[in-house]
Design a protein around this motif. Structure first.
Motif, short mmCIF file in Angstrom:
data_model
loop_
_atom_site.label_atom_id
_atom_site.label_comp_id
_atom_site.label_asym_id
_atom_site.label_seq_id
_atom_site.Cartn_x
_atom_site.Cartn_y
_atom_site.Cartn_z
N THR A 998 53.75 64.91 -6.72
CA THR A 998 53.28 64.95 -8.11
C THR A 998 53.01 63.54 -8.64
N ALA A 999 53.93 62.63 -8.35
CA ALA A 999 53.77 61.26 -8.84
C ALA A 999 52.56 60.59 -8.21
N LEU A 1000 52.33 60.85 -6.92
CA LEU A 1000 51.19 60.21 -6.25
C LEU A 1000 49.87 60.65 -6.85
N GLN A 1001 49.80 61.88 -7.28
CA GLN A 1001 48.56 62.36 -7.87
C GLN A 1001 48.22 61.60 -9.15
N TYR A 1002 49.24 61.17 -9.91
CA TYR A 1002 48.99 60.36 -11.11
C TYR A 1002 48.69 58.91 -10.75
N SER A 1004 47.47 57.71 -7.95
CA SER A 1004 46.22 57.52 -7.23
C SER A 1004 45.04 57.38 -8.19
N GLN A 1005 45.13 58.00 -9.36
CA GLN A 1005 44.07 57.83 -10.36
C GLN A 1005 43.99 56.38 -10.82
N ALA A 1006 45.14 55.78 -11.05
CA ALA A 1006 45.14 54.37 -11.45
C ALA A 1006 44.59 53.49 -10.33
N LEU A 1007 44.82 53.87 -9.09
CA LEU A 1007 44.33 53.09 -7.96
C LEU A 1007 42.80 53.11 -7.91
N THR A 1008 42.22 54.30 -8.05
CA THR A 1008 40.75 54.39 -7.98
C THR A 1008 40.08 53.80 -9.22
N GLU A 1009 40.72 53.94 -10.35
CA GLU A 1009 40.09 53.44 -11.58
C GLU A 1009 40.14 51.92 -11.68
N THR A 1010 41.17 51.30 -11.17
CA THR A 1010 41.37 49.87 -11.39
C THR A 1010 41.07 49.03 -10.16
N PHE A 1011 41.32 49.54 -8.99
CA PHE A 1011 41.26 48.69 -7.79
C PHE A 1011 40.21 49.15 -6.79
N LEU A 1012 39.21 49.88 -7.21
CA LEU A 1012 38.12 50.24 -6.32
C LEU A 1012 36.95 49.29 -6.49
N PHE A 1013 36.58 49.02 -7.72
CA PHE A 1013 35.48 48.10 -7.96
C PHE A 1013 35.88 46.68 -7.52
N PRO A 1059 47.67 69.98 -0.02
CA PRO A 1059 47.19 69.19 -1.14
C PRO A 1059 47.20 67.69 -0.86
N MET A 1060 48.18 67.21 -0.12
CA MET A 1060 48.18 65.79 0.20
C MET A 1060 47.03 65.44 1.12
N GLY A 1061 46.73 66.31 2.07
CA GLY A 1061 45.62 66.05 2.97
C GLY A 1061 44.30 65.97 2.23
N PHE A 1062 44.09 66.88 1.33
CA PHE A 1062 42.85 66.83 0.55
C PHE A 1062 42.83 65.65 -0.41
N GLU A 1063 43.99 65.24 -0.86
CA GLU A 1063 44.06 64.04 -1.70
C GLU A 1063 43.64 62.81 -0.89
N ILE A 1064 44.10 62.73 0.34
CA ILE A 1064 43.71 61.60 1.20
C ILE A 1064 42.21 61.64 1.46
N LEU A 1065 41.71 62.82 1.76
CA LEU A 1065 40.28 62.95 2.01
C LEU A 1065 39.47 62.51 0.81
#
Length: 1970
Positions: A998-1002, A1004-1013, A1059-1065
């Protein structure tokens, strides 16, 4: 038409009541007892599924299902149904199903002990489940039964390695309503409870401190023949202090041993209560005193009952209590208490009755007398623990039986409030009386009564013992004629408290005469008052009383006459006047005394003067201060007995004069409260609470109490240690001081209607100010005061709430805690403060919202400080855990949601980051780690989306956010490793995984929003690493769990991998152009994830590999790095038991489909890569499948070689190739396959060169030069070849090393060593014995076989001397599910493509590659034998084929189908088997078979003749049997079969193309005659005396052979008709000619026959006959075994030179069904070009005289002559898988003994069988039994091979031979020549011709002579020949005849001298070798 409709809730769940087997395609099979979930119903049918297999849904009849009430959750598609039953019943049901599967597996795996343990446990659970469901138990019994059930379940789970079940009070915890912290604590407790369970699954009591114990006692049987009524007194005795510690349990029995009170017939039981821990530490004994009630002197003959009854001593019994404790520890739960026998002893002198128990304990056997070994009392005892009320509640059924309570003598260690006692215990010790002029002593009886103040006897206040009614008087037991009696008997007096004052005891002494009947004469008395003059009771000690004389007629009308005038003892203060006045009436002698001892146990009476002075303080007000001071020295028992009165007195004194007595009363009050904290009086705190609430009336004392409290606290700050000690004592009593203050203020407020309220608050605030000032002082001197204050501070919270509101009390507490400085360094103070915070959190005030808002921030401030400083983490984490548990409980209340939201946010802000840091740095091995992690998981579990949003929004700085996320990912990765929790804590692990997911799902959003660009590779790599670790952890691999465990997890959490596998994908797909940064690093991670056995996840993740390939291809022009990484990781992951065939198929299909639609530029390359990876997967899966089990060793080797070739040839991965080389090497080394291990290492050696290039170190070698590594490998290989006796392969390596040492490195020391090794190898080749190994063709057919075996054929090299049966058994062990085929016919596609495993086995004949060496006759046999079976890659096997119609001569139309197989490598090699790479089938005509047979036999005979010509020291056994076999077979029709088949005109006309072959065959026949002539010539020269008869026989048969061939028009063959002769006897037997002509190797030009002249010699007149003769062959048919190697050794009686020259006959195994090694004289090209060689196998044909077409085969080297070969039939290749049975026409012959002749004997007639024995019934079938060479025979005439006699000693005298019949003709079947003889026994001892008119006589054999012995099991008959194994021929004596001697015939009866002879090795029967 009826339609399906959803079932209502009451029809959702059911149980099958019968077995149902559905015939419908959509049906579901049901078993009785199976539970089903019902989804729909329609017209008497249900649709649903079994809970055992939820995947299969179908229909089943409604009549087969019994509906049960169930609870339905989530109604709809994802609904779950659970039955509404007792949870314990459901758990037992689930456990039994799970254990049942494991129980069966235990049986299969042979864990017998655990198997029986689990079986017993399951049966107990079934029984207890039945009891639980019966509905007949009480609530207490149900609770106890549940605890026992859960304890057994937990113990069984632990033994079976299953998961720990967290429980609270026996019930499984609800994870949804339990925080992670509480769940962790429950796991800890459950683990301890499970470990405390006994091996029987019962609960061991926890070792918590128990203060009270109770001994349960039952008298079950009294087996003593007393003869009169009996009194038994049971009591506990301390053998160390020599005193009784309990009252007595009184049992009255009739003379029949039954209770006097019939109501107690089944209930003679008692509880000895209130035993303390100190009592159990004593050396306790149960003592039973036995008294008879009856006459003074017992006589068994008198039946009249006396009117006077006396208590007389009988005996005593003792038993140690330690025996009870030991027995109770050993017995299981629910088992009846163990019974004990208390043996009864009597004393030799009854005057010792008072110490009889001591004598028994001390084992002074001279003073006691044992009544009998089985004479005594049967009792049972058990010890119960806890307070009596608790024990009564838990064991109510014991107390319902009218059990007696027996108290201790005195107060127990724990005095319970309300326990009112007023007991006086009097012990009669001893007395001394004067004789009074009589010679005999008195029979003294003591009567005791209690008299009140009025002089009346108190009724029913005396107890002899508990269990019987109280009486008004006591009568002691009587000792016969004893003036100085000692009793030692204790009596209990229960005197009412109101009658105790003024009462006294009177003891009356009477003489019981045996003469004066019914009379007891009073002669004295004594007395004692119960109270002393100062108002206290009689002291607890011994009292020596005066004895006053009196007469029987004295009437004690008024006790005052002696109470007021006479002293009771020397301590009495009665004046002398009273003594003089009373002395006239009651005189006293100073010599007479009476001693008693008393113990007072009263809660109302005291013996303490100080306590009495306090209670009566008003009588002496001037002594108040002194009385208060002395009160602190009074014993606690006296204080608690009068606690109520003492407190009233103290507060009365305080009210009287506060200024004078207030301070001192306060100190006494503190002393009393402090005393109540001790364990002994802790239960009296309830009494104190009751007093404060109901009896306390000091409404004004609060002011003085507050002032005294403040004064003492303030003084402690400024004064010394004595004042601080007072303060500490006061603070220990702070709880009750505040209770008195609050209660006093409440009483005052009631009385004054709340006046002075503000004044009270001000005073109270000043008191708290003093408290805060003490806590704020960072002074070491105040540390103890501060610690004590904080320790007891929490105890005042509830009392404060009685007068103050929540806000005020919370502020008081917060100010007190905040007053403690944070920066001090006093550890003890910090610990106490944290404990105070923990108590505050657990207090009721913290549960209130208003007060928690104040206290939470204060607590978190201090807790965060200590956690940041890592100070007292254990206490800090415990406090945090309590906060989380409380908030978790509040979160279930919807009305508290907003408050909980705020509290959680406060926790997150204060502790979350600190806890992440702490988990990273904490010691995992410490006890704090698990609790710390549980707090973190619990806090994360409380967080919702809003909390996560606030947390991330608060981290506005990018660097802080990056560090925070990086720290979180690291911590989560640590959590999923699960090192913090034990492996069996699955519930805790799954909760952790759920929270992390559950915590990783929250996050991971911060990871993609802040550290992808602005890409951060480290952060992303950390995330992917965490995700992979999460998904691949062992806790989530559901397929490895049991079905029950898997269903529970899926029901609760589903499969979290999906769900974790699809999250990784999703995260991977969002990377875009940054994907290249993770190549090839992420290949292994995604590969590991895709191997998870979840189909949907695999389908989603496998395309990622194509994405990776495409990404690298587009950027770098190839995907080589992805390919290499995937190969490396795949090998590792598959070996870790990941992946399956489904994954291989998905991998191939998905990637190949993706590749085919890609750009053609790299489509071919990608497709090739996918195919290679698929093949690699297939091989790796096969390899993993056979990794375990010794039976799979060969499979592992095969898989390893398959992988080895793949890495070397297909993908050229050198490092992987070398890795598997050493894996294969290790397996060979473990199996001791040293030759194969050497060849395996050579693969690595061949990759190296002799250079000085430095090679890096690896797991096998250090860093070294290339030449050094190659040298080391060579040395190892040479050692292996030496161990494997493969010296020929080691010699080239020695030469190569020698060249390096000599010419390159110049290491002469090594050169010397290697040359010595090489020379040793050459020597071993010629001297060492190397057993031959057979070869087998094995075919594996069917799809069930692994890839490397499936539908392939192999050639195996067997073990030394391994028979086909043993080889088949070995394969059967390796392939237990395979079916072994019994034929070698070609297989069709149905078998090849079937799902069944088929194995086809037959023998294979090697075809040597080095034919030149084998054709050279000069090559030593040991060298040639090596090349016949080594370095071979070509093998053959034959199968007979009939062409044309049936013919009497089977060889006319019998063809051979020869299969020529070529293997992938030569044998031996890196394996003991290799795959057949090519197969060629050749058909061989009948005449070609005959040609090769004749040619091979001629060459073999020529070779033997050549060997004997060049070495005349050789033994002639082999030559004798070869010649005999060939000649005998030829005479009896062997060659005639060839003549009939091929020499007739009909055949030549029909086959004109075979004319040259016919001429060739004729030439070979003529050549054989010439060779036989030469052989007989040399045989005659070399034959020893004992073989001469055989030689004569062969000469005769050779003459007959030539005569039979004379009819042939063969002038070239019969150019001479001279008679065969032999040299004279002395020459033949005594000397060996050195001029024996040699046989030229070429058969084309034959020299003149050396036998031409001997044919006309008169020495042996030739008698041409067609009678039956016998050819002796060196080998039996293939279906019959030969003698083992041990039996082939020469006789020890042979001369040394002949023993050493005995040829090795073990080159060919005896059980070869068709093919054998190709003989040395057969060339490889000949075998492969011309086809069948009869020396390699004989074709199978139809017997001319039988309908059965089953034949048998002969070995290549076993066939002794062309005639015998062509006359026998071969077994079909289809029967080679098992050894064939001996055909019915081939019967075993008898033992043949060839006796030697003395050189001086006259010539004898031709060798003729002397008699025939009827054929036994056991030999009539094809399964012919063996006939042994021993003397014991069974009823059928066959000899028992198990009774082989030992070697007899050498006899010194001549032994007579049994009589021999005069007839010389064999009694055999008429069909002997063609169809085979009936088995017959022959005594082949040659007969000496007699003179004219006399019968032949048996010669006497001189001592020391030898004979040729042929084992009966080695002689076989075929239609044309007799075969005998050369290994069975030894020089020995003949075996005994089968039958006893017949009618003696004097003319034939002779004697002979016996010689020492070894007993031949018994031979196996045909049936043994089938």
């Amino acid at each position: 038409m009826a339609t399906w409709s959803p079932t209502p809730p009451h029809k959702k769940y059911g149980v099958a009541i019968d077995n149902y087997v559905s015939k419908l395609p959509c049906g579901v099979n049901l078993q009785i007892g199976e539970t089903v979930q019902i989804l729909e119903e329609c017209a008497g049918w249900y649709r649903g599924f079994s809970l055992r297999n939820k995947e299969k849904k179908g229909v089943f009849p409604a009549s087969y299902v019994h509906l049960k009430e169930a609870k339905v959750e989530n109604i709809g598609q994802y609904e779950t149904v659970s039955p509404v039953e007792n949870p314990t019943v459901l758990e037992v049901t689930s456990v039994l199903r799970e254990w049942g599967q494991m129980w069966k597996r235990l049986y299969v795996e042979r864990h017998s002990q655990l198997f029986h343990t689990v079986k017993k446990l399951m049966l107990e659970l079934i029984q207890m489940r039945r009891q639980l469901m019966s509905g007949t138990l009480t609530q207490d019994q149900i609770r106890e039964l549940k605890l026992r059930i859960t304890s057994k379940i937990d113990w069984g789970n632990r033994k079976l390695g299953l998961d720990l079940v967290p429980r609270i009070d026996g019930e499984v915890v609800d994870v949804d309503r339990t925080s992670a912290v509480q769940l962790y604590q429950v796991h800890i407790r459950s683990q301890q409870d499970t470990q405390n369970s006994s091996s029987r699954g019962t609960v061991r009591k926890s070792k918590k401190k128990v203060l009270s114990h109770h001994l349960y006692f039952i008298l079950k049987n009294f087996a003593c023949n007393v003869g009169e009524d009996t009194d038994i007194f049971f009591s506990l005795y301390d053998a160390i202090e020599n005193k009784f510690i309990s009252e007595r349990f009184h049992v009255k029995l009739t003379k029949n041993g039954l209770p006097v009170n019939v109501e107690r017939l089944h209930g003679l039981s008692a509880f000895f209560i209130d035993l303390g821990n100190q009592d159990l530490a004593r050396e306790l004994y149960m003592v039973a005193h036995i008294f008879r009630i009856g006459k003074m002197v017992y006589s068994s003959g008198e039946s009249k009952k006396s009117s006077l009854q006396y208590r007389r001593p009988y005996g005593c019994a003792v038993m140690s209590i330690q025996e009870v404790l030991v027995a109770q520890a050993d017995q299981s739960e629910g088992q009846e208490d163990k019974e004990f026998l208390m043996k009864v002893y009597s004393c030799n002198n009854e005057n010792e009755m008072w110490q009889l128990h001591e004598n028994i304990i001390r084992k002074q056997l001279g003073k006691v007398n044992l009544q009998g070994s089985s004479y005594g009392m049967v009792v049972s005892m058990s010890l119960l623990h806890g307070e009596l009320a608790q024990v009564r509640q838990e064991n109510a059924f014991l107390f319902n039986k009218g059990v007696t309570l027996v108290r201790k003598l005195g107060f127990s260690d724990v005095i319970m409030p309300g326990d009112i006692r007023n007991d006086l215990y009097v012990t009669l010790e001893r007395a001394e009386f004067e004789k009074g002029g009589k010679t005999t002593g008195k029979n003294v009886e003591v009567t005791m009564v209690v008299l009140g103040e009025d002089g009346e006897v108190l009724q029913e206040c005396i107890s002899l013992g508990e269990g019987e009614l109280y009486t008004s008087e006591y009568q002691s037991y009587v000792l016969y004629h004893n003036n100085n009696p000692r009793w030692g008997e204790t009596i209990k007096l229960a005197i009412p408290i109101d009658k105790f004052y003024g009462s006294h005891l009177r003891f009356e002494f009477r003489h019981c005469s045996t003469k004066d009947k019914d009379v007891k004469k009073l002669f004295a008395f004594a007395f004692t008052p119960l109270m002393i003059g100062d108002g206290t009771t009689l002291q607890d000690r011994q009292h020596e009383l005066f004895v006053y004389k009196c007469e029987e007629n004295v009437k004690f009308h008024s006790p005052a006459m002696y109470l007021t005038n006479l002293p009771s003892s020397g301590e009495d203060t009665i004046g002398t006047i009273g003594l003089s006045e009373g002395g006239a009436t009651f005189p006293r002698s100073p010599k007479e005394t009476f001693v008693i001892s008393t113990v007072v146990c009263s809660t109302k009476l005291t013996q303490n003067v100080d306590l009495l002075g306090l209670l009566k303080w008003k009588a002496h007000p001037d002594r108040v201060q002194d009385t208060l001071q002395r009160l602190t020295r009074v014993d606690g028992e006296d204080i608690v007995k009068f606690l109520h009165d003492i407190l009233d007195t103290l507060f009365a004194i305080m009210d009287e004069n506060t200024e004078t007595y207030g301070k001192q009363v306060f100190q006494v009050l503190v002393f009393i409260i402090d005393m109540l904290h001790s364990e002994k009086f802790q239960h009296f705190r309830e009494v104190l609470d009751t007093y404060i609430q109901k009896h306390f009336a000091g409404a004004l004392v609060y002011k003085e109490l507050i002032a005294s409290f403040k004064r003492t606290l303030d003084t402690s700050v400024t004064s010394g240690m004595d004042k601080q000690e007072q303060a500490q004592n006061m603070l220990k009593a702070i709880e009750y001081i505040f209770k008195f203050i609050i209660q006093s203020r409440v009483l005052y407020g009631r009385a004054t209607c709340g006046q002075e309220a503000e004044s009270f608050k001000d005073d109270f605030m000043t008191m708290f100010t003093s408290i805060n000032r003490v806590l704020a002082q960072p002074v070491e001197a105040l540390l103890q005061v501060q610690v004590t204050l904080l320790k007891y501070f929490h105890s005042i919270y509830d009392e404060l709430l009685r007068l103050f509101d929540l806000h005020e009390v919370a502020r008081f507490i917060a100010n007190a805690v905040d007053s403690i400085p944070l920066d001090h360094n006093m550890t003890l103070l910090n610990q106490t403060k944290l404990k105070c915070i923990e108590h505050t959190i657990k207090a009721n005030i913290f549960r209130e919202t208003v007060s928690r808002a104040i206290l939470l921030s204060t607590c978190l401030r201090h807790l965060s400080h200590h956690m940041r400083q890592k100070q007292e983490l254990k206490l800090g984490v415990a406090a945090v855990g309590d906060i989380i548990i409380l908030i978790q409980e509040l979160s279930h209340d919807q009305s508290m949601s907003s408050v909980v939201q705020e509290n959680v946010q406060l926790l997150v802000d204060s502790l979350l980051e600190l806890m992440f840091q702490g988990v990273m740095t904490i010691d995992r091995t410490g006890e704090v780690a698990g609790h710390y992690v549980s707090c973190l998981i619990g806090l994360l579990g409380l967080m919702n989306e809003e909390h996560y949003r606030c947390l991330l929004e608060g981290l506005t700085d990018r660097k802080k956010l990056r560090d925070f996320l990086l720290r979180i990912f690291i911590v989560f990765r640590e959590l999923v490793k699960q090192d913090h929790f034990p492996r069996d804590w699955v519930t805790m692990r799954m909760l952790t995984n759920n929270v992390v997911l559950t915590a990783l799902q929250y996050f991971s959003q911060a990871l993609t929003e802040t550290f992808l660009f602005m890409f951060d590779q480290q952060l992303w790599s950390s995330y992917f690493g965490l995700a992979v670790a999460f998904l691949t952890q062992a806790s989530l691999q559901l397929e490895s769990f049991t079905e029950a465990k898997r269903n529970k997890i899926l029901e609760k959490y589903c499969d979290m991998r999906v769900p974790m596998g699809f999250e990784i994908l999703s995260m991977w797909q969002s990377l875009g152009e940054h994907k290249l940064n993770f190549l090839p690093g992420m290949v292994g991670s995604f590969l590991e994830i895709s191997l998870v056995p979840e189909t949907e996840l695999r389908k989603a993740l496998i395309p990622v590999f194509h994405d990776m390939m495409e990404c690298e291809q587009a950027t770098r022009g190839s995907f080589k790095e992805v390919e290499c990484e995937m190969i490396d990781k795949l090998d590792i992951l598959i070996s870790q038991d990941k992946g399956d065939d489904e994954y291989r198929e998905l991998f191939h299909s998905i990637l190949l489909d993706r590749v085919q639609i890609e750009n053609a530029d790299w489509q071919e390359t990608a497709g090739s890569f996918v195919n290679s990876m698929t093949r690699l997967l297939e091989r790796l899966l096969d390899y993993r499948h056979v990794m375990k089990g010794s039976e799979n060793r060969d499979k592992r080797m095969g898989c390893t070689v398959s992988l080895l070739h793949f890495y070397h040839s297909d993908i050229q991965r050198e490092e992987m190739y070398i890795r598997y080389i050493y894996k294969l090497h290790d397996m060979h080394k473990e199996a001791e396959n040293y030759t194969e291990a050497g060849f395996t290492l050579l693969l690595h050696a061949h990759m190296l060169n002799w250079t000085c290039l430095m090679l890096p170190d690896d797991e096998w070698y250090p860093r070294q030069q290339e030449r050094e590594r190659k040298e080391k490998i060579y040395v190892t290989v040479i050692e292996y070849f030496d161990k494997g006796k493969s010296w020929e392969n080691g010699i080239p390596l020695c030469k190569e090393l020698a060249e390096q040492y000599e010419k390159k490195s110049f290491e002469y020391a090594k050169l010397s060593h290697i040359l010595q090794t090489q020379a040793h190898f050459f020597e071993n080749i010629l001297t060492e014995l190397r057993p031959e190994r057979p070869f087998y063709r094995v075919g594996y057919y069917g799809k069930k076989f692994p890839f490397f075996l499936r539908n392939k054929t192999f050639v195996y090299q067997g073990q030394p001397y391994e028979k086909i049966q043993d080889f088949s058994q070995r394969l059967q062990t390796e392939f237990p599910n395979a079916s072994f085929m019994t034929h070698n016919l070609p297989l069709d596609d149905e078998v090849i493509n079937s799902d069944v495993e088929y194995i086809q086995i037959c023998k294979a004949t090697p075809v040597p590659n080095d034919s030149e060496i084998l054709q050279d006759q000069t090559v030593p046999e040991k060298i040639a034998s090596y090349y016949r079976a080594n370095n071979i890659d070509t093998f053959i096997f034959d199968r007979p084929v009939h062409k044309g119609g049936k013919d009497e001569n089977l060889f006319k139309n019998m063809w051979l189908e020869r299969t020529i197989m070529v293997t992938t490598s030569t044998l031996p090699g890196i394996l003991k088997w290799f795959e057949v790479k090519s197969v060629q089938v050749v058909e061989i005509s009948p005449i070609e078979t005959a040609i090769q047979t004749m040619d091979n036999m001629n060459k073999e005979l020529r070779s033997l003749i050549h060997q004997h010509t060049t070495d005349q020291t050789r033994g002639v056994q082999i030559l004798s049997m070869r010649l005999n076999g060939v000649i005998d077979a030829a005479v009896n029709g062997g060659i005639s079969k060839y003549q009939e088949a091929f020499f007739e005109d009909d055949y030549i006309n029909a086959h004109p193309e075979d004319q040259q072959l016919v001429q060739r065959l004729k030439g070979l026949v003529m050549e054989q005659v010439s060779v036989l002539e030469s052989g007989l010539a040399i045989h005659g020269k070399l034959a020893p005396a004992e073989v001469v008869p055989l030689h004569r026989k062969m000469v005769e048969m050779f003459t007959a052979m030539k005569a039979s061939l004379a009819g042939q028009n063969s002038p070239s063959l019969w150019h001479t008709q001279k008679r065969l002769s032999v040299a004279s006897a002395p020459g033949a037997l005594g000397q060996r000619s050195s001029s024996i002509p040699s046989i030229p190797p070429s058969p084309e030009k034959k020299p003149a026959s050396p036998l031409s002249k001997s044919l006309q010699s008169p020495l042996f007149p030739v008698k041409t006959t067609t009678s039956k003769t016998y050819a002796i062959s060196t080998q039996p048919p293939a279906s019959v075994p030969t003698t083992p190697a041990s039996a082939a050794a020469p006789s020890p009686l042979l001369p040394e030179k002949r023993r050493n020259s005995t040829p090795n006959t073990n080159n060919t195994p005896a059980d070869t069904p068709v093919n054998q090694s190709v003989p040395t004289h057969v060339s490889r090209d000949s075998v492969l070009r011309h086809g069948s060689d009869p020396s390699l196998g004989i074709t199978r044909t139809q017997s001319p005289d039988r309908t059965d077409n089953r034949g048998f085969s002969l070995n290549s080297t076993a066939t002794s002559s062309a005639s015998s070969v062509t006359s026998s039939v071969s077994q079909a290749a289809g029967d080679d898988s098992v050894p064939p049975a001996l055909p019915a026409r081939v019967k075993r012959a008898s033992a043949v003994s060839l006796q030697s002749l003395d050189s001086g004997l006259a010539p004898s007639p031709p060798l003729t069988p002397n008699r025939a024995v009827p054929t036994p019934a056991s030999l009539q079938s094809s399964d012919t039994s063996s006939i042994s060479s021993t003397s014991s025979t069974d009823t059928n005439g066959s000899v028992d091979s198990s009774t082989v006699p030992p070697i007899p000693p050498k006899p010194s005298k001549v032994r007579p031979l049994p009589p021999v019949p005069t007839t010389l003709e064999p009694q055999v079947s008429k069909s002997f020549g063609r169809q085979g003889p009936q088995p017959a026994f022959f005594d082949c001892t040659p007969l000496v011709p007699a003179k004219s008119g006399q019968t032949p006589r048996i010669p006497e054999i001189p001592e020391g002579s030898q004979s040729v012995y042929m084992s009966p099991s080695s002689v076989y008959m075929s239609p044309t020949s007799v075969y005998m194994s050369p290994s069975s021929v030894s020089l020995s004596s003949p075996p005994p005849l089968v039958e006893k001697k017949k009618n003696q015939q004097a003319t034939a009866h002779q004697t002979y001298k016996s010689v020492p002879r070894p007993v031949p090795t018994p031979r196996k029967s045909v049936s043994d070798n089938r």
